[in-house]
Design a protein around this motif. Structure first.
Motif, short mmCIF file in Angstrom:
data_model
loop_
_atom_site.label_atom_id
_atom_site.label_comp_id
_atom_site.label_asym_id
_atom_site.label_seq_id
_atom_site.Cartn_x
_atom_site.Cartn_y
_atom_site.Cartn_z
N ARG A 50 0.82 -1.20 0.00
CA ARG A 50 0.00 0.00 0.00
C ARG A 50 0.86 1.26 0.00
N GLN A 51 0.28 2.34 -0.50
CA GLN A 51 0.94 3.64 -0.48
C GLN A 51 0.31 4.51 0.61
N LEU A 52 1.13 5.19 1.35
CA LEU A 52 0.69 6.12 2.37
C LEU A 52 0.74 7.53 1.80
N VAL A 81 13.70 4.94 12.19
CA VAL A 81 13.06 5.59 11.06
C VAL A 81 13.24 4.73 9.82
N ALA A 82 12.42 4.97 8.82
CA ALA A 82 12.53 4.20 7.59
C ALA A 82 12.30 5.12 6.40
N ASP A 83 11.23 4.92 5.64
CA ASP A 83 11.04 5.63 4.39
C ASP A 83 10.90 7.13 4.58
N ALA A 84 11.30 7.86 3.53
CA ALA A 84 11.21 9.31 3.54
C ALA A 84 10.64 9.78 2.21
N SER A 85 10.15 11.01 2.20
CA SER A 85 9.55 11.55 1.00
C SER A 85 9.65 13.07 1.05
N ILE A 86 9.43 13.71 -0.11
CA ILE A 86 9.46 15.15 -0.23
C ILE A 86 8.07 15.63 -0.62
N THR A 87 7.56 16.67 0.03
CA THR A 87 6.23 17.17 -0.29
C THR A 87 6.23 17.91 -1.62
N ASP A 88 5.08 17.82 -2.33
CA ASP A 88 4.96 18.51 -3.61
C ASP A 88 4.47 19.93 -3.40
N MET A 109 4.51 7.65 0.25
CA MET A 109 5.60 6.72 0.56
C MET A 109 4.97 5.35 0.80
N PRO A 110 5.75 4.29 0.73
CA PRO A 110 5.20 2.97 1.03
C PRO A 110 4.66 2.90 2.45
N HIS A 111 3.50 2.29 2.59
CA HIS A 111 2.92 2.14 3.93
C HIS A 111 3.80 1.20 4.75
N PRO A 112 4.14 1.56 6.00
CA PRO A 112 5.08 0.73 6.76
C PRO A 112 4.49 -0.60 7.22
N ALA A 115 10.42 22.13 13.24
CA ALA A 115 9.90 21.29 14.31
C ALA A 115 8.53 20.76 13.91
N THR A 116 8.25 19.53 14.32
CA THR A 116 6.96 18.92 14.06
C THR A 116 6.00 19.32 15.17
N VAL A 117 4.96 20.06 14.81
CA VAL A 117 3.97 20.51 15.79
C VAL A 117 2.88 19.45 15.96
N LEU A 118 2.42 18.89 14.85
CA LEU A 118 1.53 17.73 14.88
C LEU A 118 2.18 16.64 14.04
N ALA A 119 2.39 15.48 14.63
CA ALA A 119 2.97 14.34 13.91
C ALA A 119 1.85 13.47 13.37
N GLY A 120 2.05 12.90 12.19
CA GLY A 120 1.08 11.96 11.65
C GLY A 120 1.22 10.60 12.31
N VAL A 121 0.11 9.97 12.62
CA VAL A 121 0.11 8.66 13.28
C VAL A 121 -0.40 7.62 12.31
N ILE A 122 0.35 6.56 12.12
CA ILE A 122 0.03 5.49 11.17
C ILE A 122 -0.27 4.22 11.94
#
Length: 892
Positions: A285-287, A313-320, A327-330, A344-351
């Motif tokens: 899957r793609q995240l 940490v694992a996969d990384a990506s650049i925002t458009d 990125m690939p779903h972990p 700084a990350t103010v809100l982190a995404g949770v997977i």
């Protein structure tokens, strides 16, 4: 781009023929490739164009080196006739060296090793990679991040970039750096090998076009100071337009971030290699997610990465351009955070492993904040909790669904010298620094808008006034006891000098019993005699609370129905003595939990944080460590346990087998017993619990996480306020068990499950959180909790109905018209609304409006009407027909 990259190896060999230094050749190669990428003209013969470019760059570099050598020689000649530096000047140089060395040694270990090998040992990146057994791209990434982290630390230590750049340049003779021989005899902090083992440096301060290596191992990339905007006291993101003139794109504030010139990141393995970490196993899957700034606008060109609970940490990506990334779903639980040192990350995404929602990450400029916490006399205060707290309306600023976004944990505790350091917090308008310490009045101050190392926070003790309550904590012999926790009603404080404490009557309410506790003593109680009759707001009672001797213990054995010992079972006291809420959180705590060594939140932060950054999630910390709320012990291999910190009374004791969630309850057991036996019932488990999850329309719901859950503890507290009204509070913990994800038919299955008190917790991207089989709040003794055992369905053929998750947001034209929002169904019954975030849920009958706006709320399908309230009074009802898959905006 791929065609150009295919010529890289050939181009590197050509560059090596032009210059002898491998690192220099690699720099020439990269610069030529950047020029090719930025060229507006399509290259018909890339190899020929690249050859001309790298030769031109090599000639220019040679000319620059020659000019530099002439300047250095002239400067050395000029210096030969200068007077010897004064003692003060020498001391200033030594102090500067020491401060930079300290900053280097405080770098994270993975960055520090790369920086020392590269700039202290002067090794090229490929040799550093060989010594560290890492890919060279990983080394380059660590060097970049390490130097950026070093800049941030120096910004913080010197209270701005301008305060340290000029002195460092001066160490090398001003604008033109001069090779010198220095022999200071300065011990380097840290001890051990490498830089820390050296006590002096003899050699040249080597100057290249992109670095300076100076005495005592102090390192600095001076040319990068220009690229990073060193004249600005804060790190400012900027983009660089590659070209022959090396022109720069103007830097913008983080809320208007320019898009860096970057190529897309390659495969999962390549991304992990660049980050210097092991891959997280990913599925097909793609995240997809998005990065926003604090003003809710998209942020392009930002690198994001996955982070696990333990920091991996694992996969990384650049925002458009629209702030989106893929990125690939972990396939495992993880977070998505910004991977930029200056952000700084103010809100982190949770997977979640089975999740398919789109996380929203909020990023802003990073600040380094440090300082000291003192009392009124200027004495440093250890153990104070310093938190950077987001404004209450922060989530309401966003119209996006934030169900998969977790707030930060910018928290740190002051050390023995009262000092604190929050290395990387986000600059958020309206955020505050909140400082608390038991026995002192908590205080807040606005978050600085720039990095600072000169923050000074003064905490004061409450001052006796008419209506206040004062007292003293003493031991059994009458000696004063300092640093004891003292509670009265809903208020908690700590005894100070001579064991004295003070309560404000407004906080204490009409409660009359004072409770004090300190580890190593039995708690003490006292009654406010002045309040035996009518409540008197002008009274100023004084009370003495005497602590007792050492706490007691219960020891025993946990066995199954065949009397075989059960190892690794959790054992705890079900009915402890409720104390109150300590200032740093955790909700209500228990006297027995605290006296038995269960950790408070402040102690958890002290153990699990470094520079204000947690090494694992808060949930993970609380689930894996006994706390003052739920203090448990594990049985050993022979099934034995010992519970400490107990009072002279009888208790109900429970033991839980984590795999099956089978819970054994025994009691009453008197404290001091050393032969208690807890035995499981023969029918404690069922062989199979299975069924399917369906929607309210009866359709199967796939990809729902079904987890076994067992409530383990429920603390209740009732206090009487100054108005005479009773206020109730409760706080509890649960033990999570195994979990599965429903298949395409909505089916799930568990084997060997304890059903008494165990229920199913269902969660998923498309449904409202559901507790199936839970029969309300379970009583403290746990005996009446039936759970799945009381469900009126066959346990191997369950049908669990869930509601789809819908989203709504209120936006009022007149912000003063209403201050709260609620919802009802078609029958007029009040329906709870939810705020779902990565770190939990808030379920309330009403939610506040901030400046006429609500945050994005989650609601079940049964909601038909939104109700607006003003100061507790209903002011309007608005019919709604909520549509799945979108944010339904309710306007008035």
């Amino acid at each position: 781009m791929r065609e150009l990259l295919s010529h890289r190896s050939w181009l590197f060999r050509l560059a090596q023929q032009l210059v002898r230094d491998e690192a220099h050749a690699d720099d020439l190669c990269q610069e030529a490739m950047l020029q090719a990428f930025a060229s507006p003209v399509r290259l018909s013969n890339p190899r020929s164009w690249l050859a001309r470019a790298v030769k031109s760059l090599g000639l220019r570099s040679a000319r620059d080196d020659a000019r530099r050598r002439r300047r250095e020689q002239a400067a050395v000649t000029a210096r030969a006739g200068e007077a010897e530096p004064s003692a003060v000047a020498v001391l200033e140089r030594v102090a500067m060296h020491r401060r930079v060395v300290d900053a280097v040694m405080r770098l994270d270990e993975l960055y520090r090793a790369a920086v020392l090998l590269r700039y202290w040992e002067d090794l090229p990146p490929r040799e550093v990679a060989r010594r560290l057994d890492l890919p060279v791209e990983t080394v380059r990434t660590r060097l970049k991040r390490g130097l950026a982290q070093l800049r941030l630390r120096l910004d913080q230590d010197f209270d701005g970039r301008g305060a340290w750049v000029a002195p460092l340049l001066a160490l090398h003779g001003g604008r033109d750096f001069v090779a010198t021989t220095v022999e200071p005899s300065i011990p380097v902090p840290g001890g051990g090998g490498g830089l820390a083992a050296a006590t002096c440096v003899t050699g040249a301060a080597i100057v290249k076009t992109h670095l300076v290596l100076f005495a005592c191992g102090a390192v600095l990339l001076t040319s990068l100071l220009v690229i990073w905007g060193w004249s600005d006291p804060e790190p400012v993101r900027s983009a660089r337009r590659a070209g022959s003139d090396g022109a720069r794109v103007a830097a913008q504030p983080v809320d208007e971030i320019a898009t860096p010139t970057r190529e897309a990141v390659g495969s999962s393995a390549r991304r992990a290699a660049e980050l210097g970490t092991e891959d997280v196993v990913a599925d097909a899957r793609q995240l997809r997610g998005r990065v926003l700034g604090v003003a809710a606008h998209p942020v392009p060109g930002v690198r994001v990465r996955l982070r696990g609970d333990l920091g991996g940490v694992a996969d990384a990506s650049i925002t458009d351009d629209a702030g989106y990334f893929t990125m690939p779903h972990p396939g495992v639980r993880a977070e998505v955070v910004t991977d930029e040192v200056d952000l700084a990350t103010v809100l982190a995404g949770v997977i979640e492993p089975a999740g398919s929602g789109e996380p929203v990450i909020v990023a802003t400029r990073a600040l380094g904040l440090s300082g000291v916490v003192v009392d009124e006399a200027g004495n440093e205060l250890a153990g104070a909790l310093v938190r950077c707290v987001l404004p209450r309306d922060f989530r309401a600023r966003f119209g996006d669904v934030l169900d998969y976004s977790r707030p930060p944990t910018w928290t740190v505790q002051t050390g023995d010298a009262g000092r604190f350091e929050l290395l990387k917090v986000g600059r958020v308008p309206g955020a505050v620094l909140r400082v608390s310490l038991a026995g002192y009045l908590a205080t807040e101050l606005p978050q600085p808008d720039r990095s600072s190392s000169a923050i000074r926070v003064t905490l004061t003790r409450p001052v006796p006034v008419p209506g206040s309550i004062t007292g003293q904590v003493v031991d059994a012999a009458g000696a004063p006891v300092e640093q004891a926790h003292v509670s009265l009603g809903g208020a908690v404080t700590m005894s100070g000098e001579q064991g004295r404490f003070l309560f404000d009557m407004g906080e204490a309410g009409r409660e009359r019993e004072v409770l004090a506790m300190k580890r190593g003593y039995l708690p003490g109680r006292a009654t406010l005699a002045a309040w035996e009759g009518e409540f008197d707001s002008s009274a100023q009672p004084f009370v003495t609370v005497a602590l007792g001797g050492e706490p007691l213990a219960i020891s025993g054995l946990v066995v199954d129905a065949r009397r075989r010992p059960l190892a690794d079972a959790k054992v705890w006291v079900v009915d402890p003595t409720v104390f109150g809420s300590l200032p740093e959180g955790l909700g209500l705590i228990a006297v027995e939990g605290y006296l038995g060594g269960g950790l408070t939140r402040a102690e958890l932060w002290e153990r699990f944080t470094q520079h204000g950054r947690p090494t694992m999630s808060v949930d993970r910390i609380l689930d894996t460590n006994p706390t003052a709320k739920w203090n448990w012990v594990r049985t050993d291999a022979s099934g034995r346990f010992t519970l400490t910190g107990l009072l002279n009374r009888e208790y109900t004791v429970a033991a839980l087998v984590p795999d099956t969630l089978v819970t054994i309850v025994g009691g009453p057991i008197y404290a001091g017993t050393d032969h208690a036996v807890l035995m499981a019932a023969a029918e404690a488990t069922v062989a199979r619990v299975a069924g399917r999850v369906v929607s309210s329309a009866g359709q199967p719901v796939p990809e729902v996480r079904v987890q076994l859950l067992r409530d383990t503890l429920l603390l209740r507290r009732e206090v009487v306020g100054t108005d005479g009204r009773k206020r109730r509070g409760s706080s509890g913990r649960s033990q999570p068990g195994r979990s599965v994800v429903t298949d395409e038919s909505g089916r799930f299955e568990f084997r060997d499950v304890g059903t008494n008190g165990v229920y199913l917790a269902l969660s998923g991207d498309q449904i409202m959180p559901t507790a199936f089989g839970r029969d309300g709040e379970q009583p403290p003794e746990l005996r009446g909790a039936q759970g799945l055992a009381a469900v009126d369905q066959p346990l191997d053929a369950l049908e669990v109905r869930v509601s789809l998750r819908l989203h709504l947001r209120v936006e009022l034209a007149d912000a003063e018209f209403a201050d709260r929002v609620s919802a009802v169904d078609a029958a007029g019954k009040r329906i709870s609304l939810w705020v779902i975030s990565g770190d939990g849920v808030d379920r309330l009958s009403q939610f506040p409006l901030h400046d006429g706006r609500s945050e994005v709320l989650s609601a079940p399908e049964s909601v038909t009407t939104v109700v607006l309230h003003k100061q507790g009074r209903e002011v309007r009802r608005i019919p709604v027909a909520l549509v799945p898959g979108q944010v339904n905006v309710v306007r008035d």
